[in-house]
Scaffold this active site. Sequence first.
Site, PDB file in Angstrom:
ATOM      1  N   SER A 133      -8.441   1.192   8.867  1.00 13.83           N
ATOM      2  CA  SER A 133      -7.722   0.759  10.059  1.00 13.83           C
ATOM      3  C   SER A 133      -6.612  -0.197   9.669  1.00 13.83           C
ATOM      4  CB  SER A 133      -8.680   0.078  11.033  1.00 13.83           C
ATOM      5  OG  SER A 133      -9.271  -1.035  10.403  1.00 13.83           O
ATOM      6  N   LYS A 145       0.820  -1.223   0.000  1.00  9.43           N
ATOM      7  CA  LYS A 145       0.000   0.000   0.000  1.00  9.43           C
ATOM      8  C   LYS A 145       0.853   1.272   0.000  1.00  9.43           C
ATOM      9  CE  LYS A 145      -4.244  -1.882   0.638  1.00  9.43           C
ATOM     10  NZ  LYS A 145      -5.542  -1.523   0.060  1.00  9.43           N
ATOM     11  N   GLN A 153      -1.600   3.233   7.492  1.00 10.68           N
ATOM     12  CA  GLN A 153      -0.172   3.398   7.766  1.00 10.68           C
ATOM     13  C   GLN A 153       0.549   3.951   6.540  1.00 10.68           C
ATOM     14  OE1 GLN A 153       1.928   0.328   9.988  1.00 10.68           O
ATOM     15  NE2 GLN A 153       0.000  -0.763  10.274  1.00 10.68           N
TER      16      GLN A 153
END
Lengths: 369, 369
Positions: free
Chosen positions: A113, A81, A118
């Site tokens: 989440s 990601k 992140q």
Amino acid sequence: MSDPATAPLLTRESVQAAHKLIEPYIHKTPVLTNSTITRLASTPRTPAELEGTEWAGRTPARPVMRLWFKCENLQRIGAFKARGAFHAIERLKQQPGWLEGGGREKGVVTHSSGNHAQALALAAQVNSIPAHIVMPTISSPVKIAAVRDTYGASIIFSGPTAPEREAVTASVIARTGAVLVPPYDHHDIVLGQGTMGLELQDQVSSHNKKLNAILTGCGGGGMLSGVALSCENTGIRVFGAEPSFEGADDAKRSFYSGQRITSVKSLTIADGLRTPVGAIPWSIIYERKLVSGMYSVTEKEIKAALRLVYERMKMVVEPSAVVGLATCLYNEDFRAMVEQEAGEDGWDIGLVFSGGNVSLEALGKLFES
Amino acid sequence: MSDPATAPLLTRESVQAAHKLIEPYIHKTPVLTNSTITRLASTPRTPAELEGTEWAGRTPARPVMRLWFKCENLQRIGAFKARGAFHAIERLKQQPGWLEGGGREKGVVTHSSGNHAQALALAAQVNSIPAHIVMPTISSPVKIAAVRDTYGASIIFSGPTAPEREAVTASVIARTGAVLVPPYDHHDIVLGQGTMGLELQDQVSSHNKKLNAILTGCGGGGMLSGVALSCENTGIRVFGAEPSFEGADDAKRSFYSGQRITSVKSLTIADGLRTPVGAIPWSIIYERKLVSGMYSVTEKEIKAALRLVYERMKMVVEPSAVVGLATCLYNEDFRAMVEQEAGEDGWDIGLVFSGGNVSLEALGKLFES
């Protein structure tokens, strides 16, 4: 997020351009092979192993596969990601008026989440841009701490349902002017994720081999559709893999019915793949036919593949990361297709270890005797 | 085992000769770095963190460390023990009279339920030599299956005590004429394990850096003493690390008392380090002073280091593999020594991930909430 009106075309060239933009920020993750697992994948299953499955009584397929593993579990933040998030931020920085309009101060926002939270928090931090992350109040303290303490994002809590988190996100946007960076359903995210496909092709070529196919997991479809773009006109076929548990195989069902399913409620252990496929990924996967087939695997098969990766490769991966491998090892439809298409020469198949963010506690629970 | 009368000298040159012999059979395992863990090791601990430890109230040390991880968890059979086993077999093949006396048919024997059993079974199998492995009847079915089914060794069961397994081993030797290959207390094993030290030195040099120190775990001492030989006259200092639980820090206590302790009964989670240090390793570690110091860590510290390696490096390692890292992170005596010796320049320190053979079930138990 960059303005859709100025969005780049969804082509292999755009993936290459994305790669140039994000190369300074991401890891070129290694590509590994493993002779034991490749041998297993190329060994016919026994009739006994097929009992109790949908292939009971069928003659086991005899495919020849040589597997190449792209280790995105070693990517920054521990998952692919990071690619999409860095690309989204780079594109924002290039967007006319964004900087001038105070964009760098207003920041970015997303609701997640998981790994996307992140990833966006890191990409924003590296660029000294504030990141607002909307998370359900029930998120694990470990995940909250990672996003807030490690990457310095602001956390805004919401209720667990989609309308609740969307309302909170809207209020953050109204208050801050932050730009929304969604986890998968956007041009820039798809193009960013696709960069792993380019690297994988290159890295296999450096061994004087050529991939015949790439098989990735499919949740929202950002990775699968991005990789499909990276393979356009290369002759490399692209396939998707999903968990079958509680209907998490929505993209597969959509693919074979022609109707995109937009809601999924599954608690599969492959928790990165619980989301329904997004509209933009779907346009690449299905409408443009850049994906050749979709397959699904059971929870038991995911766990067996996970065990092999831990025991044989000594790699920490999350359950979502091995649905492709589980398909190669256990899905007789996929295996029979490879046998038929590849014949005795076999196929060189690229697989993606998409992430490695699993808590040791969760792992322990998964494998408690 | 090769005849002690013709044993090579215990020198760096002999380790180099061992490396030439085994290179065709072993993996040159990668050396990794990790910026998060290196930063953590170079961050002073807080006074609060030292409370409840033997260093409570002391000013936390401020060492600068750059850590290099030699990944022997990616070695064949998942542990460094493959080095010693392949070296022992190569030396046997060179031993005058062994082949002519039917040695290849008589085979080799050892007693072990751990990594040495798998290592010897593999080295024997590759050389088409029978291997007889004496294992306690209480060994886990997984380990028995690995040795017998994966590497084709014969298993002979014994009681769990040392006299019982030695009696069974003696009877196997009487019956078969097999040569005993002990797990650590032998020249050829020590020299074989030392080859990892040569590779580590080379691999760090290829980054235009030079190691100041290597820190390895110490069970029987084969790895520590072999690595110490590999560093002889290089200026690289060698240190050993042990678990302190239930007296498993026998080599440390021996080192500082001058009296080798020959019996240990500890159930430390670092199960590869439960054995007392052997006589030949001891002669190198202590009598020849090729090791500069010994340190120990608690079970809690081992678990904390293990968690970091899983979460940050995404590597599967066994608890024994991280006692060196735990020492760098948590042992204030070691940290203060590095601060004093290395000053602001700091040290480049080599650590060994000695093995990765841990069951997912055992891991789950270790980290269950």
